[in-house]
Design an enzyme around this catalytic site. Structure first.
Site, PDB file in Angstrom:
ATOM      1  CG  ASP A  58      -1.512   0.961   1.355  1.00 20.27           C
ATOM      2  OD1 ASP A  58      -2.414   1.626  -0.335  1.00 20.27           O
ATOM      3  OD2 ASP A  58      -2.992   1.107   2.215  1.00 20.27           O
ATOM      4  CB  VAL A  80       0.610  -5.721   7.878  1.00 24.09           C
ATOM      5  CG1 VAL A  80       0.166  -5.211   9.426  1.00 24.09           C
ATOM      6  CG2 VAL A  80       2.089  -4.760   7.546  1.00 24.09           C
TER       7      VAL A  80
HETATM    8  N1  AR6 Z   1       4.990  -5.624  -5.065  1.00 25.58           N
HETATM    9  C1  AR6 Z   1       4.985  -6.918  -4.736  1.00 25.58           C
HETATM   10  N2  AR6 Z   1       4.302  -7.335  -3.367  1.00 25.58           N
HETATM   11  C2  AR6 Z   1       4.819  -6.536  -2.217  1.00 25.58           C
HETATM   12  C3  AR6 Z   1       5.444  -4.921  -2.477  1.00 25.58           C
HETATM   13  C4  AR6 Z   1       5.905  -4.503  -4.563  1.00 25.58           C
HETATM   14  N3  AR6 Z   1       5.630  -3.328  -3.854  1.00 25.58           N
HETATM   15  N4  AR6 Z   1       5.811  -4.427  -1.669  1.00 25.58           N
HETATM   16  C5  AR6 Z   1       4.790  -4.999  -0.113  1.00 25.58           C
HETATM   17  N5  AR6 Z   1       5.332  -6.475  -1.510  1.00 25.58           N
HETATM   18  P1  AR6 Z   1       1.138  -6.314   3.185  1.00 25.58           P
HETATM   19  P2  AR6 Z   1      -1.182  -6.753   3.782  1.00 25.58           P
HETATM   20  C6  AR6 Z   1       4.564  -8.099  -0.959  1.00 25.58           C
HETATM   21  O1  AR6 Z   1       1.551  -5.746   4.413  1.00 25.58           O
HETATM   22  O2  AR6 Z   1      -1.045  -8.295   4.671  1.00 25.58           O
HETATM   23  C7  AR6 Z   1      -0.766  -1.642   4.572  1.00 25.58           C
HETATM   24  O3  AR6 Z   1      -0.235  -0.462   5.908  1.00 25.58           O
HETATM   25  C8  AR6 Z   1       5.062  -8.680   0.813  1.00 25.58           C
HETATM   26  O4  AR6 Z   1       5.617  -8.738   0.811  1.00 25.58           O
HETATM   27  O5  AR6 Z   1       2.066  -5.101   2.468  1.00 25.58           O
HETATM   28  O6  AR6 Z   1      -2.715  -7.459   3.148  1.00 25.58           O
HETATM   29  C9  AR6 Z   1      -1.539  -1.616   4.661  1.00 25.58           C
HETATM   30  O7  AR6 Z   1      -2.341  -0.312   4.665  1.00 25.58           O
HETATM   31  C10 AR6 Z   1       3.197  -8.907   0.914  1.00 25.58           C
HETATM   32  O8  AR6 Z   1       4.160 -10.472   0.932  1.00 25.58           O
HETATM   33  O9  AR6 Z   1      -0.630  -6.371   3.214  1.00 25.58           O
HETATM   34  C11 AR6 Z   1      -2.357  -2.666   5.321  1.00 25.58           C
HETATM   35  O10 AR6 Z   1      -3.134  -1.474   6.277  1.00 25.58           O
HETATM   36  C12 AR6 Z   1       2.298  -8.902   0.630  1.00 25.58           C
HETATM   37  O11 AR6 Z   1       2.984  -7.857  -0.514  1.00 25.58           O
HETATM   38  C13 AR6 Z   1      -1.945  -3.748   5.243  1.00 25.58           C
HETATM   39  O12 AR6 Z   1       0.122  -3.657   5.301  1.00 25.58           O
HETATM   40  C14 AR6 Z   1       1.629  -7.973   1.830  1.00 25.58           C
HETATM   41  O13 AR6 Z   1       1.582  -7.453   2.489  1.00 25.58           O
HETATM   42  C15 AR6 Z   1      -2.564  -4.629   4.587  1.00 25.58           C
HETATM   43  O14 AR6 Z   1      -1.554  -6.069   5.170  1.00 25.58           O
END
Ligand code: AR6
Length: 173
Positions: free
Chosen positions: A34, A125
């Site tokens: 995000d 997260v």
């Molecule tokens: N490209 C692809 N995947 C990514 C990238 C990127 N640039 N950056 C991170 N990931 P998360 P959630 C991966 O935590 O669990 C946020 O604060 C990461 O390694 O982004 O759904 C939101 O605002 C992981 O495998 O999302 C919410 O509050 C995946 O994306 C909360 O986190 C998802 O990790 C959502 O948590």
């Protein structure tokens, strides 16, 4: 026929019509993917999200729901925001996670996107195991594309890191 594939990489650089954001209910940004999407898209994206919060999604976007905005400076044309279930908050129902993927594809088809990239929603997260996210995501996307084989050319999972990529790769092979 829709191609369903997985690559390792950064979703913000994907040359696809729509990228999906693993957002939170506030739609106002956060960390993880995000944060990366908002940083790369620029302030226009946050403005559009604020407008959604002032209108249809006044109380926030519910878990499992999805909504599209423009994509600011990203190569994509749309960002589709979805809210995954937060395991740390006791949201352990796989149907909620499946809904993130199917509702995002519904929205993609509605706006006219032909190619869509997904991150591993809830695998960061929000605390879900990569294997479970991969299993739920791949089966939800496969069900969706088999019931509507003409809307989309490609659905691509774009995974950050080897572990998550391997989980999706195994599920797809
Ligand atoms: N490209 C692809 N995947 C990514 C990238 C990127 N640039 N950056 C991170 N990931 P998360 P959630 C991966 O935590 O669990 C946020 O604060 C990461 O390694 O982004 O759904 C939101 O605002 C992981 O495998 O999302 C919410 O509050 C995946 O994306 C909360 O986190 C998802 O990790 C959502 O948590």
């Amino acid at each position: 026929m829709t191609v369903v594939e997985a690559v390792q990489g950064d979703i913000t650089t994907q040359q696809v019509d729509a990228i999906v954001n693993a957002a939170n209910s506030s739609l106002l940004g956060g960390g993880g993917v995000d944060g990366a999407i908002h940083a790369a898209a620029g302030p226009e994206l946050l403005e559009e999200c604020r407008a959604l919060r002032a209108g249809r999604w006044r109380d926030g976007l519910p878990v499992g729901e999805a909504v599209a905005t423009g994509a600011g400076r990203l190569p994509a044309r749309w960002v589709i925001h979805t809210v995954g279930p937060n395991r740390h908050a006791g949201q352990t129902d796989p149907a909620l996670l499946a809904s993130c993927f199917t509702r995002s594809l519904d929205v993609a088809a509605q706006v006219g996107a032909r190619s869509v990239a997904f991150p591993a929603v809830s695998a960061g997260v929000y605390g879900w195991e990569a294997e479970e996210v991969a299993s739920v995501a791949v089966s939800a996307v496969r069900d969706w594309v088999s019931s509507d084989p003409d809307s989309l050319e490609v659905v691509r999972f774009v995974l950050f890191g080897e572990t998550v990529f391997s989980a999706f790769d195994a599920e797809l092979s």
